[in-house]
Design a protein around this motif. Structure first.
Motif, PDB file in Angstrom:
ATOM      1  N   ASN A 192      -0.364 -31.643 -14.698  1.00 31.29           N
ATOM      2  CA  ASN A 192       0.885 -31.678 -15.428  1.00 31.29           C
ATOM      3  C   ASN A 192       1.051 -30.362 -16.201  1.00 31.29           C
ATOM      4  OD1 ASN A 192       2.966 -32.100 -17.229  1.00 31.29           O
ATOM      5  ND2 ASN A 192       2.314 -34.153 -17.800  1.00 31.29           N
ATOM      6  N   PRO A 193       1.931 -29.459 -15.719  1.00 30.26           N
ATOM      7  CA  PRO A 193       2.108 -28.165 -16.400  1.00 30.26           C
ATOM      8  C   PRO A 193       2.589 -28.306 -17.840  1.00 30.26           C
ATOM      9  CG  PRO A 193       3.204 -28.170 -14.260  1.00 30.26           C
ATOM     10  CD  PRO A 193       2.727 -29.564 -14.514  1.00 30.26           C
ATOM     11  N   ALA A 194       3.406 -29.317 -18.133  1.00 27.19           N
ATOM     12  CA  ALA A 194       3.888 -29.507 -19.500  1.00 27.19           C
ATOM     13  C   ALA A 194       2.720 -29.836 -20.427  1.00 27.19           C
ATOM     14  CB  ALA A 194       4.942 -30.608 -19.547  1.00 27.19           C
ATOM     15  N   ALA A 195       1.817 -30.687 -19.987  1.00 29.19           N
ATOM     16  CA  ALA A 195       0.644 -31.031 -20.793  1.00 29.19           C
ATOM     17  C   ALA A 195      -0.250 -29.808 -20.976  1.00 29.19           C
ATOM     18  CB  ALA A 195      -0.126 -32.181 -20.149  1.00 29.19           C
ATOM     19  N   ASP A 196      -0.363 -28.990 -19.946  1.00 24.77           N
ATOM     20  CA  ASP A 196      -1.167 -27.770 -20.057  1.00 24.77           C
ATOM     21  C   ASP A 196      -0.565 -26.816 -21.087  1.00 24.77           C
ATOM     22  OD1 ASP A 196      -2.929 -28.706 -18.168  1.00 24.77           O
ATOM     23  OD2 ASP A 196      -2.052 -27.561 -16.514  1.00 24.77           O
TER      24      ASP A 196
ATOM     25  N   ALA B 184      -5.902 -35.648 -28.550  1.00 28.19           N
ATOM     26  CA  ALA B 184      -6.136 -37.027 -28.090  1.00 28.19           C
ATOM     27  C   ALA B 184      -4.830 -37.683 -27.654  1.00 28.19           C
ATOM     28  CB  ALA B 184      -6.802 -37.844 -29.196  1.00 28.19           C
ATOM     29  N   ARG B 185      -3.725 -37.418 -28.389  1.00 29.66           N
ATOM     30  CA  ARG B 185      -2.429 -37.989 -28.003  1.00 29.66           C
ATOM     31  C   ARG B 185      -1.954 -37.421 -26.673  1.00 29.66           C
ATOM     32  NH1 ARG B 185      -1.659 -37.128 -33.421  1.00 29.66           N
ATOM     33  NH2 ARG B 185      -0.151 -35.432 -33.117  1.00 29.66           N
ATOM     34  N   VAL B 186      -2.247 -36.144 -26.414  1.00 28.21           N
ATOM     35  CA  VAL B 186      -1.900 -35.565 -25.106  1.00 28.21           C
ATOM     36  C   VAL B 186      -2.636 -36.328 -24.017  1.00 28.21           C
ATOM     37  CG1 VAL B 186      -2.113 -33.530 -23.623  1.00 28.21           C
ATOM     38  CG2 VAL B 186      -1.349 -33.257 -25.988  1.00 28.21           C
ATOM     39  N   GLU B 187      -3.911 -36.568 -24.242  1.00 24.94           N
ATOM     40  CA  GLU B 187      -4.733 -37.252 -23.239  1.00 24.94           C
ATOM     41  C   GLU B 187      -4.298 -38.693 -23.008  1.00 24.94           C
ATOM     42  OE1 GLU B 187      -6.764 -35.562 -21.284  1.00 24.94           O
ATOM     43  OE2 GLU B 187      -6.102 -33.865 -22.494  1.00 24.94           O
TER      44      GLU B 187
END
Length: 108
Positions: free
Chosen positions: A14-18, A69-72
């Motif tokens: 996921n590029p946005a998460a990166d 952690a919220r991203v994960e």
């Protein structure tokens, strides 16, 4: 977790998460540099201003780790107060924020 070690999470598809991880890592690196600079000044144990600055930086570092952690877990960008989306502009400025502006104002 040691505060001086960079986070090394596996990159997702996921590029946005990166991109979020990169912003969080930048914020984390900046705060660690600030903390090191304060440590390098040879702080007087009675200097409450310096101590308060260090405590504030450590709180932000904790918030940054919580944002990772919220991203994960997929909840990054959702306000913990009202469960609505936090505006992207706010997340760009404060990538570790937990609240939208309205909920942050009520919490303050």
């Amino acid at each position: 977790m040691s505060l001086d070690l960079p986070r090394t999470e596996p990159r997702s598809l996921n590029p946005a998460a990166d991109e979020v991880r990169q912003r969080l890592e930048h914020a984390r690196t900046t705060r660690l540099a600030q903390l090191k600079a304060l440590d390098d000044t040879g702080q007087n144990p009675g200097d409450h201003l310096m101590s308060n600055q260090k405590d504030a930086i450590k709180r932000v570092l904790t918030e940054i780790d919580e944002a990772f952690a919220r991203v994960e877990d997929g909840t990054y960008g959702t306000c913990l107060g009202c469960s609505k989306s936090v505006p992207p502009e706010r997340l760009e400025i404060l990538p570790h924020t937990r609240y939208c502006v309205a909920c942050q104002s009520r919490a303050a």
